[in-house]
Design a protein around this motif. Structure first.
Motif, PDB file in Angstrom:
ATOM      1  N   ILE A  55     156.237 -23.324 -50.640  1.00  0.00           N
ATOM      2  CA  ILE A  55     157.618 -22.923 -50.073  1.00  0.00           C
ATOM      3  C   ILE A  55     157.517 -21.507 -50.012  1.00  0.00           C
ATOM      4  CG2 ILE A  55     160.099 -22.930 -50.148  1.00  0.00           C
ATOM      5  CD1 ILE A  55     159.716 -25.352 -51.769  1.00  0.00           C
ATOM      6  N   ARG A  56     157.715 -20.914 -48.953  1.00  0.00           N
ATOM      7  CA  ARG A  56     157.942 -19.663 -48.449  1.00  0.00           C
ATOM      8  C   ARG A  56     159.179 -19.422 -47.362  1.00  0.00           C
ATOM      9  NH1 ARG A  56     154.937 -14.313 -47.220  1.00  0.00           N
ATOM     10  NH2 ARG A  56     154.113 -15.028 -49.056  1.00  0.00           N
ATOM     11  N   PHE A  57     160.126 -18.894 -48.049  1.00  0.00           N
ATOM     12  CA  PHE A  57     161.644 -18.985 -47.490  1.00  0.00           C
ATOM     13  C   PHE A  57     162.299 -17.887 -47.710  1.00  0.00           C
ATOM     14  CE2 PHE A  57     165.801 -19.996 -46.474  1.00  0.00           C
ATOM     15  CZ  PHE A  57     165.941 -20.821 -45.264  1.00  0.00           C
ATOM     16  N   ASP A  58     162.800 -16.973 -46.880  1.00  0.00           N
ATOM     17  CA  ASP A  58     163.495 -15.770 -47.132  1.00  0.00           C
ATOM     18  C   ASP A  58     164.784 -15.984 -46.359  1.00  0.00           C
ATOM     19  OD1 ASP A  58     164.883 -13.398 -47.280  1.00  0.00           O
ATOM     20  OD2 ASP A  58     163.102 -12.275 -47.494  1.00  0.00           O
ATOM     21  N   PRO A  59     166.041 -16.309 -46.698  1.00  0.00           N
ATOM     22  CA  PRO A  59     167.045 -16.344 -45.860  1.00  0.00           C
ATOM     23  C   PRO A  59     167.416 -15.093 -44.789  1.00  0.00           C
ATOM     24  CG  PRO A  59     167.877 -16.115 -47.928  1.00  0.00           C
ATOM     25  CD  PRO A  59     166.437 -16.124 -48.093  1.00  0.00           C
ATOM     26  N   HIS A  60     166.907 -14.179 -45.199  1.00  0.00           N
ATOM     27  CA  HIS A  60     166.856 -12.938 -44.510  1.00  0.00           C
ATOM     28  C   HIS A  60     165.600 -12.235 -43.398  1.00  0.00           C
ATOM     29  CE1 HIS A  60     170.084 -11.671 -47.192  1.00  0.00           C
ATOM     30  NE2 HIS A  60     169.363 -11.886 -48.166  1.00  0.00           N
ATOM     31  N   ASP A  61     164.764 -13.586 -43.599  1.00  0.00           N
ATOM     32  CA  ASP A  61     163.513 -13.511 -42.603  1.00  0.00           C
ATOM     33  C   ASP A  61     163.171 -14.695 -42.292  1.00  0.00           C
ATOM     34  OD1 ASP A  61     161.356 -12.660 -41.117  1.00  0.00           O
ATOM     35  OD2 ASP A  61     160.378 -11.557 -42.552  1.00  0.00           O
ATOM     36  N   LEU A  62     163.900 -15.542 -41.644  1.00  0.00           N
ATOM     37  CA  LEU A  62     163.563 -16.955 -41.366  1.00  0.00           C
ATOM     38  C   LEU A  62     162.260 -17.103 -40.435  1.00  0.00           C
ATOM     39  CD1 LEU A  62     167.398 -18.373 -40.563  1.00  0.00           C
ATOM     40  CD2 LEU A  62     165.904 -18.493 -42.857  1.00  0.00           C
ATOM     41  N   ALA A  63     162.068 -16.218 -39.644  1.00  0.00           N
ATOM     42  CA  ALA A  63     160.995 -16.164 -39.028  1.00  0.00           C
ATOM     43  C   ALA A  63     159.456 -16.437 -39.728  1.00  0.00           C
ATOM     44  CB  ALA A  63     160.793 -14.960 -37.909  1.00  0.00           C
ATOM     45  N   GLN A  64     159.774 -15.824 -40.934  1.00  0.00           N
ATOM     46  CA  GLN A  64     158.259 -16.023 -41.735  1.00  0.00           C
ATOM     47  C   GLN A  64     158.346 -17.440 -42.715  1.00  0.00           C
ATOM     48  OE1 GLN A  64     155.788 -13.733 -41.785  1.00  0.00           O
ATOM     49  NE2 GLN A  64     157.063 -13.089 -39.769  1.00  0.00           N
ATOM     50  N   THR A  65     159.269 -18.157 -42.616  1.00  0.00           N
ATOM     51  CA  THR A  65     159.144 -19.704 -43.101  1.00  0.00           C
ATOM     52  C   THR A  65     157.972 -20.307 -42.930  1.00  0.00           C
ATOM     53  OG1 THR A  65     161.807 -19.730 -42.973  1.00  0.00           O
ATOM     54  CG2 THR A  65     160.406 -21.683 -43.655  1.00  0.00           C
ATOM     55  N   ASP A  66     157.438 -20.718 -44.008  1.00  0.00           N
ATOM     56  CA  ASP A  66     156.478 -21.643 -44.031  1.00  0.00           C
ATOM     57  C   ASP A  66     156.385 -22.530 -45.113  1.00  0.00           C
ATOM     58  OD1 ASP A  66     153.960 -22.506 -43.452  1.00  0.00           O
ATOM     59  OD2 ASP A  66     152.676 -20.952 -44.419  1.00  0.00           O
ATOM     60  N   VAL A  67     156.704 -23.949 -44.992  1.00  0.00           N
ATOM     61  CA  VAL A  67     156.809 -24.687 -45.961  1.00  0.00           C
ATOM     62  C   VAL A  67     155.875 -25.929 -45.619  1.00  0.00           C
ATOM     63  CG1 VAL A  67     158.638 -26.517 -46.875  1.00  0.00           C
ATOM     64  CG2 VAL A  67     159.367 -24.138 -46.377  1.00  0.00           C
ATOM     65  N   SER A  68     155.412 -26.524 -46.505  1.00  0.00           N
ATOM     66  CA  SER A  68     154.368 -27.504 -46.539  1.00  0.00           C
ATOM     67  C   SER A  68     154.380 -28.459 -47.642  1.00  0.00           C
ATOM     68  CB  SER A  68     153.009 -27.069 -46.718  1.00  0.00           C
ATOM     69  OG  SER A  68     151.767 -28.116 -46.514  1.00  0.00           O
ATOM     70  N   VAL A  69     154.782 -29.639 -47.741  1.00  0.00           N
ATOM     71  CA  VAL A  69     154.794 -30.582 -48.688  1.00  0.00           C
ATOM     72  C   VAL A  69     154.000 -31.860 -48.538  1.00  0.00           C
ATOM     73  CG1 VAL A  69     156.733 -32.276 -49.736  1.00  0.00           C
ATOM     74  CG2 VAL A  69     157.214 -29.967 -48.618  1.00  0.00           C
ATOM     75  N   ALA A  70     153.299 -32.150 -49.611  1.00  0.00           N
ATOM     76  CA  ALA A  70     152.429 -33.384 -49.567  1.00  0.00           C
ATOM     77  C   ALA A  70     153.277 -34.285 -50.639  1.00  0.00           C
ATOM     78  CB  ALA A  70     151.237 -33.189 -49.830  1.00  0.00           C
ATOM     79  N   ILE A  71     153.570 -35.737 -50.161  1.00  0.00           N
ATOM     80  CA  ILE A  71     154.135 -36.504 -51.095  1.00  0.00           C
ATOM     81  C   ILE A  71     153.118 -37.588 -51.261  1.00  0.00           C
ATOM     82  CG2 ILE A  71     156.172 -38.308 -51.445  1.00  0.00           C
ATOM     83  CD1 ILE A  71     157.825 -36.555 -49.234  1.00  0.00           C
ATOM     84  N   ASP A  72     152.992 -37.928 -52.497  1.00  0.00           N
ATOM     85  CA  ASP A  72     152.111 -39.021 -53.147  1.00  0.00           C
ATOM     86  C   ASP A  72     152.867 -40.166 -52.939  1.00  0.00           C
ATOM     87  OD1 ASP A  72     150.447 -40.908 -54.369  1.00  0.00           O
ATOM     88  OD2 ASP A  72     150.187 -39.769 -56.053  1.00  0.00           O
ATOM     89  N   ILE A  73     152.382 -41.015 -51.855  1.00  0.00           N
ATOM     90  CA  ILE A  73     153.150 -42.294 -51.534  1.00  0.00           C
ATOM     91  C   ILE A  73     152.949 -43.310 -52.509  1.00  0.00           C
ATOM     92  CG2 ILE A  73     153.055 -44.214 -49.658  1.00  0.00           C
ATOM     93  CD1 ILE A  73     154.590 -41.804 -48.915  1.00  0.00           C
ATOM     94  N   THR A  74     151.781 -43.395 -53.246  1.00  0.00           N
ATOM     95  CA  THR A  74     151.508 -44.061 -54.290  1.00  0.00           C
ATOM     96  C   THR A  74     152.437 -43.989 -55.434  1.00  0.00           C
ATOM     97  OG1 THR A  74     150.011 -42.945 -55.311  1.00  0.00           O
ATOM     98  CG2 THR A  74     149.144 -44.620 -53.625  1.00  0.00           C
ATOM     99  N   SER A  75     153.235 -43.031 -55.768  1.00  0.00           N
ATOM    100  CA  SER A  75     154.010 -42.910 -56.742  1.00  0.00           C
ATOM    101  C   SER A  75     155.325 -43.342 -56.666  1.00  0.00           C
ATOM    102  CB  SER A  75     154.050 -41.384 -57.007  1.00  0.00           C
ATOM    103  OG  SER A  75     154.968 -40.555 -56.064  1.00  0.00           O
ATOM    104  N   ILE A  76     155.604 -44.071 -55.680  1.00  0.00           N
ATOM    105  CA  ILE A  76     156.947 -44.548 -55.158  1.00  0.00           C
ATOM    106  C   ILE A  76     157.570 -45.547 -56.330  1.00  0.00           C
ATOM    107  CG2 ILE A  76     156.163 -46.851 -53.976  1.00  0.00           C
ATOM    108  CD1 ILE A  76     158.422 -46.401 -51.926  1.00  0.00           C
ATOM    109  N   GLN A  77     158.975 -45.151 -56.555  1.00  0.00           N
ATOM    110  CA  GLN A  77     159.468 -45.971 -57.780  1.00  0.00           C
ATOM    111  C   GLN A  77     160.869 -46.508 -57.108  1.00  0.00           C
ATOM    112  OE1 GLN A  77     159.716 -43.500 -61.025  1.00  0.00           O
ATOM    113  NE2 GLN A  77     157.485 -43.433 -61.360  1.00  0.00           N
TER     114      GLN A  77
END
Length: 187
Positions: A55-77
């Protein structure tokens, strides 16, 4: 559907102090990525305890936001071993072939007050679709707390095939809930 929750992880923002870092580290012990659905007319909740968020997020510089999330589907509960086993199968997530769902941000925007939205692409089971996470952000010194939601349509990703595609069996709309705590990365 659970993958949408990944998008919510991206909601963590920069500190409120002057020289803030825009990079955040999620606290997995305190954070939760959950979802709500309905099967055979009975609501149930589930979670994905295993995920990785950058997560790269700065509320004062939204243009630079870079969020990447990988979810392990096999971990579902879901609290039901039989349901968890069937969700891993071909008719649902095909987790042997597609073990990871991914969200990647494309744009962040301010909705007013402490509310933000993160638009991006969600990839589940080999299909990629646009997705939006709306969240509320609270920053206190070097800590951030994000509470957000994302709505996912199972049919957009081929989740729930055959009889499970019928709305009487399982609702198409799944709500992903994000409750994340993060710390600013020290520079």
């Amino acid at each position: 559907m659970l993958c949408r929750s990944i998008i919510v992880l991206t909601v963590f923002l920069a500190k409120a102090t002057v020289a803030l870092s825009a990079d955040w580290i999620v606290d997995p012990e305190r954070s939760r990525l959950t979802f709500q659905s309905d099967q055979f007319g009975k609501p149930f909740t589930g979670s994905f305890p295993e995920y990785d968020a950058r997560i790269r997020f700065d509320p004062h510089d939204l243009a630079q936001t870079d969020v990447s999330v990988a979810i392990d589907i096999t971990s579902i509960q879901t609290g039901d071993d039989q349901r968890d086993g069937s969700i891993a199968g071909r008719e649902w997530f095909s987790s042997a072939e597609y073990p990871v769902a991914r969200f990647r941000s494309e744009r962040a925007h301010h909705l007013g007050g402490s509310r933000y939205a993160l638009d991006g692409r969600l990839s589940i089971k080999g299909s990629e679709q646009p997705a939006t996470i709306e969240f509320e952000l609270a920053i206190q010194e070097n800590s951030a707390h994000v509470i957000g939601t994302m709505t996912v349509l199972r049919s957009d990703f081929g989740i729930g095939e055959g009889q499970f595609a019928l709305p009487q069996v399982a609702t198409d709309e799944v709500v992903v809930n994000i409750d994340l705590f993060a710390s600013a990365l020290e520079e």
